[in-house]
Design an enzyme around this catalytic site. Structure first.
Site, short mmCIF file in Angstrom:
data_model
loop_
_atom_site.label_atom_id
_atom_site.label_comp_id
_atom_site.label_asym_id
_atom_site.label_seq_id
_atom_site.Cartn_x
_atom_site.Cartn_y
_atom_site.Cartn_z
N SER A 1 14.41 51.92 -31.36
CA SER A 1 15.80 52.23 -31.72
C SER A 1 15.90 53.60 -32.35
O SER A 1 14.99 54.04 -33.06
CB SER A 1 16.33 51.16 -32.68
OG SER A 1 17.62 51.52 -33.15
N SER B 1 9.57 55.09 23.79
CA SER B 1 10.92 55.35 23.29
C SER B 1 10.85 55.22 21.78
O SER B 1 9.94 54.56 21.25
CB SER B 1 11.90 54.32 23.87
OG SER B 1 13.11 54.30 23.13
N THR B 2 11.80 55.82 21.10
CA THR B 2 11.90 55.55 19.67
C THR B 2 11.96 54.04 19.42
O THR B 2 11.42 53.53 18.44
CB THR B 2 13.15 56.22 19.08
OG1 THR B 2 12.99 57.64 19.11
CG2 THR B 2 13.41 55.77 17.64
N ASN B 3 12.58 53.34 20.37
CA ASN B 3 12.87 51.92 20.15
C ASN B 3 11.65 51.01 20.21
O ASN B 3 11.74 49.83 19.84
CB ASN B 3 13.91 51.45 21.17
CG ASN B 3 15.18 52.26 21.10
OD1 ASN B 3 15.41 52.98 20.13
ND2 ASN B 3 15.99 52.18 22.14
N THR C 1 12.85 22.84 -22.66
CA THR C 1 13.68 22.74 -21.46
C THR C 1 15.10 23.04 -21.87
O THR C 1 15.58 22.55 -22.90
CB THR C 1 13.59 21.34 -20.83
OG1 THR C 1 13.97 20.36 -21.79
CG2 THR C 1 12.18 21.05 -20.35
N THR D 1 15.33 57.73 15.65
CA THR D 1 14.98 58.80 16.60
C THR D 1 14.50 60.05 15.87
O THR D 1 13.54 60.70 16.30
CB THR D 1 16.17 59.13 17.50
OG1 THR D 1 16.49 57.98 18.29
CG2 THR D 1 15.87 60.29 18.42
#
Length: 475
Positions: free
Chosen positions: A324, A146-148, A193, A107
């Site tokens: 490093s 609506s916001t929805n 593998t 909202t």
């Protein structure tokens, strides 16, 4: 903090009473309250221009539809459209100040858009900001909405827009990997593998496989984005369409498709579409899938470049910075490491999205802001990290060709290529003896007379070890 004088503010009123708002602000009282209530991520909605532009497109589409149904006057529709166009063209984005994470199912975001558009429209009309008796954020800008339905529609559209630069970045990375596949086509190396020597391959095949697996996800992103084109605009509060004209949903969707250039569609059941988060979950899953693949590729790049003296040392990553503060000469694989961390964040986002989608109750999911935040931020992170990986790592990778070839010559794994010709038991025995003595497979096979030197030269040709071949029965 200095006191704000009354000459620098305007007083606006809402359900909870009066509140001072900065006089020059295009947002209003409900945005001001949201700013005071929600300071969670520090990321305002203006951080994602796709969302701001999509909100403006939804409001413009609504104004057009309301004009056509006769609910909104031509004069008001014109200035609302003009204000929305200003926003779509990049204006007033700094006025969208609400934190992306918020209570209220979006909202505050919707009202931020309503207020900015209303005040810009009032300015176009020649009125002062806040003079809502002439054009109101709720009554006019938010008419039939609506916001929805407005917020999730804008969110879906924003995700579609945001997916496009992600796909472009991914396509560029794929091209870089394909180029390396061609460049390394003649570099023979050992495949592995479970981190153990397996059988020979080329470095080009390895990089080509990376390109293929990532290319699949361009189609997946496109498919998932397509599902987001179905929206609930016109459903208003819970999908029943209360307070909207019967013709409004179809008119609004047609207008939104025209404005956005995207084939937006009205959901078949607006009640279902208002509460369902399925398309968001699927899109998040696609992002997670891509993140997992990118992390795996990055892991491989770190392994293949490890060492350089005491590791695999098959490829060299471009050195980007000293590695490093205590070990001179050390250079770390910082770009793949950053890609890994980005992937982990996107994978974590997927869990948050899953929990937010599950947390909806009845006719609405109030957790949509978290879903939208994680999808938009995840796509942006992935897109930037992919560009980083392509330009600062993959494009500059070189191969240690001689070292790769030597590992094949010295590997016990080449015994697999001889297995059909000397038998599994002989091959197992030779492999074990080579491992324990440190002697070479070729040397031991010749010593035992299992094959001739000419036969070995023929069978161990790279072209014959790197693809399928016809095997004549033994004996």
């Amino acid at each position: 903090m200095r006191d704000v004088s009354m000459t620098e503010v305007r007083i606006e009123h809402d359900l909870l009473g009066d509140e001072p708002v900065p006089r020059d602000a295009y947002y209003g009282i409900q945005t001001q309250r949201a700013k005071q209530n929600f300071n969670i991520t520090g990321v305002p909605i203006s951080h994602f221009p796709e969302l701001i532009n999509s909100l403006a497109m939804v409001k413009m589409a609504a104004a057009r539809a309301n004009r056509e149904t006769g609910q909104l006057s031509d004069a008001k529709a014109d200035v609302i459209e003009a204000a929305c166009r200003d926003i779509i063209n990049g204006g007033y984005h700094d006025q969208f100040i609400v934190d992306l994470i918020q209570g209220g199912a979006g909202t505050s975001t919707n009202m931020n858009a309503n207020e900015v558009i209303a005040n810009r429209a009032l300015e176009i009309m020649g009125h002062v900001k806040g003079e809502y008796e002439f054009l109101h954020p709720n009554n006019d800008v938010n008419m039939s909405q609506s916001t929805n339905d407005a917020y999730p529609t804008a969110a879906r559209l924003a995700i579609i827009f945001a997916s496009e630069p992600l796909s472009t970045a991914l396509s560029d990375l794929i091209k870089a990997l394909e180029e390396k596949s061609r460049e390394f086509a003649d570099v023979i190396k050992m495949g592995r593998t479970q981190l153990q020597d397996a059988v020979p391959m080329t470095l080009g095949q390895e990089f080509g496989a990376y390109a293929v697996t990532l290319r699949e996800d361009i189609d997946r992103i496109s498919y998932a984005a397509g599902l987001l084109q179905e929206v609930n605009l016109g459903g208003t509060a819970i999908g029943t369409g209360l307070n909207a004209h019967p013709d409004y949903p179809d008119l609004a969707i047609d207008a939104l498709a025209d404005i956005s250039g995207k084939p937006m569609q009205l959901a078949h059941c607006l009640v279902e579409a208002t509460s369902d988060m399925g398309a968001f979950i699927l899109f998040s899953g696609v992002l997670k899938r891509l993140a997992v693949k990118l992390s795996k590729v990055s892991n491989d790049l770190r392994l293949l470049s490890s060492g350089p003296r005491a590791g695999f040392n098959e490829i060299n990553l471009p050195p980007m910075q000293p590695g490093s503060s205590i070990m001179p000469g050390k250079v770390n694989p910082v770009i793949p490491e950053a890609m890994n961390q980005t992937a982990f964040q996107v994978i974590g986002n997927d869990l948050a999205i899953t929990m937010a989608a599950e947390a909806g109750q009845l006719q609405l999911n109030a957790m949509e802001p978290l879903i939208i935040y994680n999808l938009l931020s995840g796509m942006r992170m992935l897109g930037e990290a992919i560009k980083m990986l392509e330009t600062k790592c993959v494009a500059g990778i070189t191969a240690n060709k001689e070292h790769c070839e030597n590992t094949v010559k010295n590997s016990i794994g080449i015994i697999t290529a001889l297995n059909p010709f000397i038998g599994y038991q002989n091959a197992t025995r030779i492999a074990k003896k080579a491992l324990h003595t440190g002697r070479g497979v070729v040397e031991l096979v010749l010593e035992e007379g299992l094959l001739t030197a000419a036969q070995l030269d023929d069978l161990l040709q790279p072209s014959k070890m790197l693809s399928t071949r016809r095997i004549k029965p033994r004996g």
